[in-house]
Design an enzyme around this catalytic site. Structure first.
Site, mmCIF file in Angstrom:
data_model
loop_
_atom_site.group_PDB
_atom_site.id
_atom_site.type_symbol
_atom_site.label_atom_id
_atom_site.label_comp_id
_atom_site.label_asym_id
_atom_site.label_seq_id
_atom_site.Cartn_x
_atom_site.Cartn_y
_atom_site.Cartn_z
ATOM 1 N N ASP A 79 0.797 -1.442 0.022
ATOM 2 C CA ASP A 79 -0.277 0.010 0.187
ATOM 3 C C ASP A 79 0.927 1.310 -0.141
ATOM 4 O OD1 ASP A 79 -1.812 2.106 0.550
ATOM 5 O OD2 ASP A 79 -2.504 1.238 2.441
ATOM 6 N N GLN A 143 5.006 7.759 -15.829
ATOM 7 C CA GLN A 143 3.894 7.927 -17.042
ATOM 8 C C GLN A 143 3.012 8.755 -16.457
ATOM 9 O OE1 GLN A 143 2.659 4.000 -19.198
ATOM 10 N NE2 GLN A 143 0.517 4.666 -18.324
ATOM 11 N N LYS A 147 -3.599 14.592 -20.924
ATOM 12 C CA LYS A 147 -4.177 15.570 -20.166
ATOM 13 C C LYS A 147 -3.232 16.412 -19.508
ATOM 14 C CE LYS A 147 -7.877 16.447 -16.929
ATOM 15 N NZ LYS A 147 -8.446 16.135 -15.697
ATOM 16 N N TYR A 178 -0.153 15.494 -12.694
ATOM 17 C CA TYR A 178 1.008 15.008 -13.582
ATOM 18 C C TYR A 178 1.923 15.989 -13.225
ATOM 19 C CZ TYR A 178 -2.474 12.371 -16.506
ATOM 20 O OH TYR A 178 -3.094 11.516 -17.012
#
Length: 391
Positions: A79, A143, A147, A178
């Site tokens: 996690d 990656q 957008k 991003y």
């Protein structure tokens, strides 16, 4: 798994690995793939372990239905939002030479500040565990997506088509995780390790662990249409139906681009390199929809387009139908929502922003792999059939 058991397993995986003809050699390259059960993560793992001198650690919260069987591969359930879980498991990975980050936290909408915070925390936790110990680290690959170039809030009135290259400026006043991850990577690596960013369009691949799984949606929809003898309708806007609006990105191509940059000293840079990871040839849904329907063996109406058709509404009462299909066709046990996200499909086919990129940079530097999006879709339909995920 107890701490000692995990330590023993991880320690065993860092030893010599078996390669062709049973010859034992030390792995020269050691990858850790965050998001190994996703569309691109699975392809990265397959490609790396099929190549001599690669060892792979695959990181995800849950394993794949069909686990990768290879002495060169070790799956680690972790996690990434739990610093203690990360510290207990990832600090053992001292031999890592390449990091591939192909995961993201999807609890919040991607344009929310909370999404930025959560994704930053995940990457920060992972890098804090690995960077101090991975003395041989050569490259980190991140990656994101197309957008990067647009904001879905406050879209401009003009309809002029624009093809985005990697140097296009960021969208101002946009909560885009991003950007947060790129900035964090640059800060953490501090010019000491090479890194790259890869920006695919519509990802095409097979996974039951991906929230935005286009092929999963398409295949479940096709299977339900065939089972109930329903017309295979495209529901969306006429602009999306008839015009070039987005690029397809075959997950095989995207994985190959990750590896191409990460293992090419002439291309990778400590200043960071960005690449659009797209198929190449343009397409419209109007052109390829009949061929997709034919592949599914469904009834494709003469008027395939309907602006009034919404997938979430049409499929809302079809969960039991999918269960019947799974049982009658002897498929791997899945719920409809494991493969299909109808809200995503409705948004995709009604997206007001055109997200089209150029391949000029990758082409100029020697990345030669290209795909036709229809060919990619047909390939992955067959692949999912072979996996017994769809009939």
């Amino acid at each position: 798994m107890a701490a000692k058991e995990f330590h023993d397993e991880a320690e065993a995986a860092t030893n010599k690995v078996s390669v062709n003809r049973g010859r034992e050699v030390d792995a020269k390259n050691v990858a850790v793939i965050f998001g190994v059960t996703g569309l691109v993560g699975k392809e990265l793992a397959r490609r790396l372990i099929s190549t001599a001198n690669w060892k792979v650690y695959g990181i995800a919260r849950k394993p794949e239905i069909t686990a990768i069987q290879s002495s060169s591969y070790c799956f680690i359930s972790c996690d990434l939002l739990n610093p203690l879980d990360i510290k207990r498991k990832l600090t053992l990975l001292e031999d890592v030479t390449h990091i591939f980050w192909v995961t993201w936290a999807s609890q919040f909408a991607s344009d929310m500040h909370k999404c930025c915070e959560q994704n930053k925390a995940m990457m920060c936790n992972a890098l804090n565990a690995i960077l101090p110990r991975a003395k041989a680290l050569k490259h980190v690959s991140l990656q994101t997506g197309m957008k990067h170039y647009v904001s879905l809030q406050g879209l401009p009135e003009e309809k002029q088509v624009r093809f985005y290259d990697e140097e296009c400026p960021r969208v101002s006043k946009s909560n885009n995780f991003y950007y947060v991850l790129e900035d964090l990577l640059k800060e953490k690596l501090a010019g000491k390790v090479a890194w790259s960013v890869h920006r695919p369009g519509l990802l095409l691949g097979s996974s039951h662990r991906s929230l935005y799984n286009f092929l999963g949606c398409l295949c479940v929809y096709g299977a339900v249409c065939k089972h109930l003898n329903l017309p295979f309708v495209f529901g969306g806007t006429r602009e999306i139906w008839e015009e070039y609006c987005l690029d397809g990105s075959d997950s095989r191509l995207v994985a190959e681009q990750h590896i191409w940059v990460a293992t090419n000293d002439d291309i990778s840079s400590t200043k960071g390199q960005a690449f659009n990871a797209i198929n190449g040839p343009r397409f419209t849904w109007k052109e390829i929809w009949p061929s997709i329907g034919k592949k599914f063996g469904v009834k494709v109406p003469e008027n395939m387009f309907s602006q009034d058709f919404w997938y979430a509404k049409a499929m809302n009462d079809k969960k039991q139908v999918w269960k019947e299909i799974v049982v009658s066709k002897g498929l791997i046990q899945t719920e409809m929502e494991d493969l299909a996200n109808w809200e995503f499909l409705d948004i995709l086919f009604r997206c007001p922003a055109k997200m089209l990129g150029t391949r000029d940079k990758a082409d100029r530097l020697g990345f030669r792999i290209r795909c036709k999006t229809l060919d990619s879709i047909l390939y992955w339909i067959d692949y999912m059939k072979d996996e017994k995920l769809i009939p």
